[in-house]
Write an enzyme that holds these catalytic residues in place. Structure first.
Site, PDB file in Angstrom:
ATOM      1  N   SER A 141      -2.114  64.238   8.502  1.00 18.34           N
ATOM      2  CA  SER A 141      -2.665  62.883   8.381  1.00 18.34           C
ATOM      3  C   SER A 141      -1.708  61.853   8.949  1.00 18.34           C
ATOM      4  O   SER A 141      -0.481  62.019   8.880  1.00 18.34           O
ATOM      5  CB  SER A 141      -2.929  62.575   6.900  1.00 18.34           C
ATOM      6  N   TYR A 166      -1.013  61.715  -1.646  1.00 16.04           N
ATOM      7  CA  TYR A 166      -1.789  62.362  -0.590  1.00 16.04           C
ATOM      8  C   TYR A 166      -0.930  62.578   0.652  1.00 16.04           C
ATOM      9  O   TYR A 166      -0.874  63.680   1.213  1.00 16.04           O
ATOM     10  CB  TYR A 166      -3.022  61.532  -0.243  1.00 16.04           C
TER      11      TYR A 166
END
Length: 340
Positions: A141, A166
């Protein structure tokens, strides 16, 4: 080639499965179909790929109406079932897209990110060690860049300062992949996704949330008073890039690439594009920056372009228009309410 796609009922996984099937490959998809967001939307994606699930028992396999696709309801944390799947199918390629998604939710339920994104990915790596594919491609990400302020973000830059759980879980995936590539001599490719949008997108992300509110005449929440930039990337460009990564012979066993549009878009311009596409003005509620959020993202995709020839083709106006037409069509048959 025979490809395993984890997270096959998810946004990106669904589109990748469709593309691989269209290209004539044999695909096995797995997903635990959790309820982080609408299970109905995930089921609708599966139906688009010819899968109709009658029950909810883990480990069940479902044959698509397309003979080249099999779907299994399976959680990556179930190492025994996962290893059996690897042993039976002996995959040529593995694409790991399964993960607990969402930055804001990671502050409410951080444990689920460690379980799904770290333990689950560890199990995938272990299965690849035991039954080596030619290549493991996995989702990272843009959030790994965290506190790094130098833009555009390049893979050579610092990415050790994540600002939410995350992002930390995704950076952990990259480190784990490096160790396994080094120790066990199989190829791993990490893809740092930037903001992906398009038809069948996630209902917890801004494009879907904004579209739903605008069409219903409800207010949208605009963080940081609208002073945000995102490298919005249309799903078709993402899938083209992923397929090119699968098809390319890589010179090193471990690599990480940015995969984005390479053009940051002002959030307010993105909203304007949605307003134009739907023919309605958004009611805007401006808020301060949310904790754990990043003000701006911008992908340097030169390394991916050099390795694979990747060049995104869909600009923001065209992409938002395609998304809006899908959203209206999906809404007309009464599905949006179930996807929220």
């Amino acid at each position: 080639m025979k490809v395993l796609v984890t997270g096959a009922a998810g946004f990106i996984g669904f589109h990748l499965v469709k593309k691989l099937i269209e290209d004539g490959h044999s695909v096995v998809g797995i997903d635990n179909i959790n309820d982080y967001y609408s299970v109905d939307l995930k089921m609708d994606r599966l139906r688009e790929c010819g899968i109709e699930i009658a029950g909810h028992t883990d480990g069940n396999s479902y044959q698509s109406t397309n003979s080249s696709y099999i779907f299994c309801k399976l959680d990556l944390t179930d190492m025994e079932e996962l290893a059996q799947l690897f042993e039976v199918h002996r995959f040529d390629y593995v694409v790991n897209l399964a993960a607990q998604a969402g930055i804001r939710y990671s502050m409410e339920n951080p444990r689920s990110y460690i379980r799904s994104n770290v333990e689950g990915f560890f199990n995938v790596l272990e299965c690849c060690r035991i039954f080596p594919p030619k290549k493991l491609v996995y989702a990272s990400s843009s959030s790994v860049y965290g506190l790094n302020t130098e833009q555009p973000f390049a893979v050579e830059q610092k990415s050790e300062t994540p600002i939410n759980v995350y992002a930390a879980s995704k950076k952990t995936n990259e480190l784990m992949a490096h160790a396994y590539s080094h120790l066990y001599n199989f190829t791993t490719i990490g893809l740092r996704f930037f903001t992906v949008y398009g038809p069948w997108g996630r209902p917890d992300m801004a494009p879907f949330l904004f579209a739903d509110a605008i069409t219903q005449g409800k207010p949208i929440t605009v963080y940081n008073n609208g002073l945000m930039k995102r490298d919005f990337t249309f799903i078709d460009d993402i899938i083209d890039g992923m397929v090119s990564v699968l098809n390319t012979d890589h010179t090193t066993k471990y690599q990480v690439f940015n995969i984005g549009n390479g053009k940051p878009v002002d959030l307010m311009h993105f909203i304007t594009c949605l307003e134009k596409a739907f023919g309605k003005e958004a009611i805007k509620n401006f808020r301060e920056m949310a904790p754990g959020d990043i003000q701006s993202t911008w992908a340097d995709t030169e390394t991916l372009k050099s390795a694979t020839g990747y060049v995104p083709k869909i600009d923001i106006e065209e992409g938002v228009g395609i998304f809006a037409r899908w959203f209206e069509a999906y809404n007309r048959i009464g599905n949006i309410a179930h996807a929220e």
